[in-house]
Design a protein around this motif. Structure first.
Motif, PDB file in Angstrom:
ATOM      1  N   GLY A 119       1.950  -3.475   8.624  1.00 30.94           N
ATOM      2  CA  GLY A 119       1.120  -3.189   8.488  1.00 30.94           C
ATOM      3  C   GLY A 119       0.293  -2.463   9.352  1.00 30.94           C
ATOM      4  N   THR A 120      -0.465  -1.389   9.314  1.00 28.63           N
ATOM      5  CA  THR A 120      -0.681  -0.742  11.392  1.00 28.63           C
ATOM      6  C   THR A 120      -1.926  -0.130  10.938  1.00 28.63           C
ATOM      7  OG1 THR A 120       1.743  -0.564  11.359  1.00 28.63           O
ATOM      8  CG2 THR A 120       0.369   1.049  12.569  1.00 28.63           C
ATOM      9  N   CYS A 121      -3.021  -0.259  12.162  1.00 34.04           N
ATOM     10  CA  CYS A 121      -3.838   0.384  11.655  1.00 34.04           C
ATOM     11  C   CYS A 121      -4.292   1.534  12.929  1.00 34.04           C
ATOM     12  CB  CYS A 121      -5.348  -0.610  11.653  1.00 34.04           C
ATOM     13  SG  CYS A 121      -5.357  -1.460  11.260  1.00 34.04           S
ATOM     14  N   VAL A 122      -4.114   2.475  12.508  1.00 34.11           N
ATOM     15  CA  VAL A 122      -3.760   3.793  13.769  1.00 34.11           C
ATOM     16  C   VAL A 122      -5.156   4.401  13.981  1.00 34.11           C
ATOM     17  CG1 VAL A 122      -2.619   6.144  13.951  1.00 34.11           C
ATOM     18  CG2 VAL A 122      -1.327   4.576  11.809  1.00 34.11           C
ATOM     19  N   VAL A 123      -5.433   3.626  15.475  1.00 37.45           N
ATOM     20  CA  VAL A 123      -6.462   4.506  15.603  1.00 37.45           C
ATOM     21  C   VAL A 123      -7.437   6.038  16.782  1.00 37.45           C
ATOM     22  CG1 VAL A 123      -8.851   3.254  16.689  1.00 37.45           C
ATOM     23  CG2 VAL A 123      -7.367   2.128  15.862  1.00 37.45           C
ATOM     24  N   THR A 124      -7.706   6.644  16.196  1.00 41.40           N
ATOM     25  CA  THR A 124      -7.702   7.389  17.447  1.00 41.40           C
ATOM     26  C   THR A 124      -9.555   8.640  17.689  1.00 41.40           C
ATOM     27  OG1 THR A 124      -6.600  10.044  17.232  1.00 41.40           O
ATOM     28  CG2 THR A 124      -8.258   9.569  15.421  1.00 41.40           C
ATOM     29  N   LEU A 125      -9.494   9.363  17.864  1.00 39.63           N
ATOM     30  CA  LEU A 125     -10.149   9.704  18.684  1.00 39.63           C
ATOM     31  C   LEU A 125     -10.900  10.988  18.309  1.00 39.63           C
ATOM     32  CD1 LEU A 125     -10.865   9.165  22.343  1.00 39.63           C
ATOM     33  CD2 LEU A 125      -8.969   9.362  20.880  1.00 39.63           C
ATOM     34  N   HIS A 126     -12.256  11.242  18.542  1.00 35.75           N
ATOM     35  CA  HIS A 126     -12.383  12.897  18.317  1.00 35.75           C
ATOM     36  C   HIS A 126     -11.757  13.805  19.424  1.00 35.75           C
ATOM     37  CE1 HIS A 126     -14.467  11.124  15.190  1.00 35.75           C
ATOM     38  NE2 HIS A 126     -14.093  12.574  14.348  1.00 35.75           N
ATOM     39  N   LEU A 127     -10.628  13.869  19.758  1.00 38.02           N
ATOM     40  CA  LEU A 127     -10.462  14.597  20.906  1.00 38.02           C
ATOM     41  C   LEU A 127      -9.020  15.958  20.237  1.00 38.02           C
ATOM     42  CD1 LEU A 127     -10.291  14.076  24.307  1.00 38.02           C
ATOM     43  CD2 LEU A 127      -8.127  12.929  24.041  1.00 38.02           C
ATOM     44  N   SER A 128      -9.671  16.855  20.924  1.00 39.58           N
ATOM     45  CA  SER A 128      -9.036  17.654  20.297  1.00 39.58           C
ATOM     46  C   SER A 128      -8.331  18.286  18.799  1.00 39.58           C
ATOM     47  CB  SER A 128      -7.829  17.969  21.402  1.00 39.58           C
ATOM     48  OG  SER A 128      -6.960  19.305  21.525  1.00 39.58           O
ATOM     49  N   MET A 185      -2.474  -2.114   4.344  1.00 42.21           N
ATOM     50  CA  MET A 185      -1.988  -3.098   4.589  1.00 42.21           C
ATOM     51  C   MET A 185      -1.438  -4.032   4.694  1.00 42.21           C
ATOM     52  SD  MET A 185      -3.877  -2.271   7.971  1.00 42.21           S
ATOM     53  CE  MET A 185      -3.149  -4.091   9.250  1.00 42.21           C
ATOM     54  N   GLN A 186      -1.574  -4.865   3.137  1.00 40.38           N
ATOM     55  CA  GLN A 186      -0.062  -5.454   2.674  1.00 40.38           C
ATOM     56  C   GLN A 186       1.058  -5.086   1.984  1.00 40.38           C
ATOM     57  OE1 GLN A 186      -2.441  -7.375  -0.309  1.00 40.38           O
ATOM     58  NE2 GLN A 186      -4.018  -8.274   0.767  1.00 40.38           N
ATOM     59  N   LYS A 187       1.156  -4.068   1.952  1.00 40.13           N
ATOM     60  CA  LYS A 187       2.434  -3.236   1.201  1.00 40.13           C
ATOM     61  C   LYS A 187       2.809  -2.699   2.630  1.00 40.13           C
ATOM     62  CE  LYS A 187      -0.371   0.001  -1.110  1.00 40.13           C
ATOM     63  NZ  LYS A 187      -0.392   1.361  -1.685  1.00 40.13           N
ATOM     64  N   GLY A 188       2.050  -2.653   4.032  1.00 39.83           N
ATOM     65  CA  GLY A 188       3.233  -2.802   5.038  1.00 39.83           C
ATOM     66  C   GLY A 188       2.943  -1.310   5.642  1.00 39.83           C
ATOM     67  N   GLU A 189       2.016  -0.420   4.184  1.00 39.36           N
ATOM     68  CA  GLU A 189       1.616   0.749   5.453  1.00 39.36           C
ATOM     69  C   GLU A 189       0.666   1.105   6.545  1.00 39.36           C
ATOM     70  OE1 GLU A 189       0.527   2.965   1.543  1.00 39.36           O
ATOM     71  OE2 GLU A 189       3.121   2.162   0.996  1.00 39.36           O
ATOM     72  N   MET A 190      -0.119   2.330   6.369  1.00 42.68           N
ATOM     73  CA  MET A 190      -1.055   2.563   8.061  1.00 42.68           C
ATOM     74  C   MET A 190      -2.199   2.950   7.161  1.00 42.68           C
ATOM     75  SD  MET A 190       2.042   4.775  10.204  1.00 42.68           S
ATOM     76  CE  MET A 190       3.304   3.965  11.287  1.00 42.68           C
ATOM     77  N   VAL A 191      -2.588   2.276   7.833  1.00 39.27           N
ATOM     78  CA  VAL A 191      -4.543   3.000   7.729  1.00 39.27           C
ATOM     79  C   VAL A 191      -5.245   3.810   9.038  1.00 39.27           C
ATOM     80  CG1 VAL A 191      -7.125   2.301   6.834  1.00 39.27           C
ATOM     81  CG2 VAL A 191      -4.651   1.300   5.948  1.00 39.27           C
ATOM     82  N   GLY A 192      -5.841   4.700   8.640  1.00 32.13           N
ATOM     83  CA  GLY A 192      -6.669   5.298  10.110  1.00 32.13           C
ATOM     84  C   GLY A 192      -7.637   5.455  10.485  1.00 32.13           C
ATOM     85  N   PHE A 193      -8.412   5.641  11.588  1.00 32.93           N
ATOM     86  CA  PHE A 193      -9.353   5.070  12.096  1.00 32.93           C
ATOM     87  C   PHE A 193      -9.704   5.868  12.639  1.00 32.93           C
ATOM     88  CE2 PHE A 193      -8.105   1.070   9.732  1.00 32.93           C
ATOM     89  CZ  PHE A 193      -9.388   0.589   9.021  1.00 32.93           C
ATOM     90  N   ALA A 194     -11.032   6.460  12.779  1.00 35.95           N
ATOM     91  CA  ALA A 194     -11.458   7.123  14.097  1.00 35.95           C
ATOM     92  C   ALA A 194     -12.634   6.062  14.909  1.00 35.95           C
ATOM     93  CB  ALA A 194     -12.236   8.629  14.071  1.00 35.95           C
ATOM     94  N   ALA A 227      -4.558  -9.044   8.721  1.00 39.44           N
ATOM     95  CA  ALA A 227      -2.877  -8.756   8.064  1.00 39.44           C
ATOM     96  C   ALA A 227      -2.370  -9.476   8.941  1.00 39.44           C
ATOM     97  CB  ALA A 227      -2.832  -8.236   8.018  1.00 39.44           C
ATOM     98  N   GLY A 228      -1.896 -10.374  10.418  1.00 38.53           N
ATOM     99  CA  GLY A 228      -1.056 -10.383  10.879  1.00 38.53           C
ATOM    100  C   GLY A 228      -0.275  -8.872  11.191  1.00 38.53           C
ATOM    101  N   GLY A 229      -1.181  -7.938  11.064  1.00 41.97           N
ATOM    102  CA  GLY A 229      -0.090  -6.533  11.465  1.00 41.97           C
ATOM    103  C   GLY A 229      -0.625  -5.827  12.808  1.00 41.97           C
ATOM    104  N   GLU A 230      -0.055  -4.812  13.042  1.00 41.17           N
ATOM    105  CA  GLU A 230      -0.084  -3.803  14.360  1.00 41.17           C
ATOM    106  C   GLU A 230      -1.496  -2.864  13.831  1.00 41.17           C
ATOM    107  OE1 GLU A 230       3.506  -3.182  15.504  1.00 41.17           O
ATOM    108  OE2 GLU A 230       4.306  -3.492  13.788  1.00 41.17           O
ATOM    109  N   LEU A 231      -1.484  -2.311  15.934  1.00 45.15           N
ATOM    110  CA  LEU A 231      -2.444  -1.541  15.880  1.00 45.15           C
ATOM    111  C   LEU A 231      -1.694   0.072  16.930  1.00 45.15           C
ATOM    112  CD1 LEU A 231      -6.414  -1.889  15.943  1.00 45.15           C
ATOM    113  CD2 LEU A 231      -4.712   0.155  18.281  1.00 45.15           C
ATOM    114  N   VAL A 232      -1.919   1.014  16.511  1.00 50.60           N
ATOM    115  CA  VAL A 232      -1.384   1.624  17.068  1.00 50.60           C
ATOM    116  C   VAL A 232      -2.573   3.085  18.268  1.00 50.60           C
ATOM    117  CG1 VAL A 232       0.429   3.622  17.567  1.00 50.60           C
ATOM    118  CG2 VAL A 232       1.047   1.565  16.839  1.00 50.60           C
ATOM    119  N   LEU A 233      -2.319   3.553  18.884  1.00 54.09           N
ATOM    120  CA  LEU A 233      -3.851   4.134  19.298  1.00 54.09           C
ATOM    121  C   LEU A 233      -2.654   5.204  19.361  1.00 54.09           C
ATOM    122  CD1 LEU A 233      -6.876   5.002  20.585  1.00 54.09           C
ATOM    123  CD2 LEU A 233      -5.944   4.052  22.776  1.00 54.09           C
ATOM    124  N   VAL A 234      -3.372   6.767  19.056  1.00 51.04           N
ATOM    125  CA  VAL A 234      -2.784   8.036  18.501  1.00 51.04           C
ATOM    126  C   VAL A 234      -4.096   9.053  19.378  1.00 51.04           C
ATOM    127  CG1 VAL A 234      -0.800   7.520  16.884  1.00 51.04           C
ATOM    128  CG2 VAL A 234      -3.442   8.713  16.164  1.00 51.04           C
TER     129      VAL A 234
END
Length: 318
Positions: A119-128, A185-194, A227-234
């Protein structure tokens, strides 16, 4: 009228036809027109340009010259006008030549997170052009779910829903989304956040950002830690050598848990995430969205739960 299973009004149909027209034009012409529209926005139609100037001034103050600060605001107008024009080409992302406009040397980081299925939280910002980046991820097979707020214009809302559906973006409802996020997250998929914009009190905590006291969503840190998951910043930014090209960066965000309680650890990592996004903005200030009231808490702190260590920052006036 119905298209891809959706009922469309006349405005949506016009946007679809405009999208088809823009997609037929050479990318250099499209980007050039977007840049021109950005200059028209900056010089002739100053909607929110004054706000952008105020935000740049309060962040950089005397550390930059007036011409340097003006260049940031002008560049932001150009970047975002170009992003809007490019948005009409989003359906064309399904073509290899269009995908090739984005260079993603760190994409393996996202693929590895997908394969680990924590389960991964994919975080971004309003850039380009972050919408193009999201489409790039889903077209390449990432199971990315994103919460989008309803747009005020039904025509624009329906058009963007069609674009996201076509590029494979999985959407979550903007209301009562907590359980939906936990299921993803429980399914091991990804959720995007800005998370670089002002958030209402019931969905935020108070942190520091760009030298000011701000409200920030703790959701990525909260859901990933729970969730004991991960976070990736993009994030993405335009190539300085060729404005039609985009650089897509991704980095693992390693959680720190120095405190005994989940609440304290969530706040700690939310602040760390803010600090990293601040560094990215300073590296590419002309591509961030300065046209937003980011510092509402700083300007009107009454009623907000402000940590004691941030109170001295409030002496900094706009």
């Amino acid at each position: 009228m119905r298209f891809l299973g959706c009922s469309l009004n006349l405005g949506s149909v016009i946007l679809i036809l405009l999208s088809k027209f823009v997609s037929m034009l050479p990318i250099g012409l499209v980007v050039g027109f977007g840049r021109l529209m950005g200059l028209v926005w900056y010089y002739l139609i100053p909607i929110r340009v004054g706000l952008a100037r105020q935000n740049v001034e309060r962040v950089y103050g005397d550390s930059l010259s007036q011409s340097e600060k003006a260049a940031i605001v002008r560049g932001s107008c150009v970047s975002w006008a170009t992003t809007v024009v490019e948005g009409f080409r989003m359906p064309k992302l399904l073509e290899p030549a269009e995908l090739a406009r984005m260079d993603a040397p760190d994409f393996h980081i996202l693929e590895a997170a997908k394969d680990r299925k924590k389960g991964t939280c994919v975080v971004t910002l309003h850039l380009s052009n972050f919408e193009m980046m999201v489409g790039y991820m889903t077209i390449h097979g990432l199971p990315l779910h994103v919460i989008y707020r309803d747009l005020k214009s039904k025509s624009a809302h329906d058009f963007w829903n069609l674009v996201r559906k076509k590029t494979g973006v999985l959407t979550l409802p903007p209301r009562r989304s907590k359980e939906a996020i936990r299921e993803v997250m429980q399914k091991g998929e990804m959720v995007g956040f800005a998370v670089d914009q002002h958030m209402p009190k019931y969905r935020s905590i108070v942190c520091q950002f760009l030298g000011h006291v701000v409200s920030t969503s703790p959701a990525p840190s909260k859901f990933a830690l729970e969730a004991g998951g991960e976070l990736v910043l993009v994030y993405t930014y335009r190539s300085k050598k060729d404005y039609t090209k985009h650089i897509f960066k991704a980095e693992n965000f390693k959680f720190e848990t120095p405190f005994e309680t989940m609440k304290e650890n969530v706040r700690h990592n939310t602040q760390r995430l803010n600090d990293r996004m601040e560094q990215i903005i300073h590296a590419h200030p002309e591509e961030w969205l300065w046209h937003h009231k980011r510092f509402k808490v700083h300007d009107a702190p009454d009623g907000w739960d402000i940590p004691e260590e941030l109170v001295p920052l409030l002496s900094k006036k706009p």
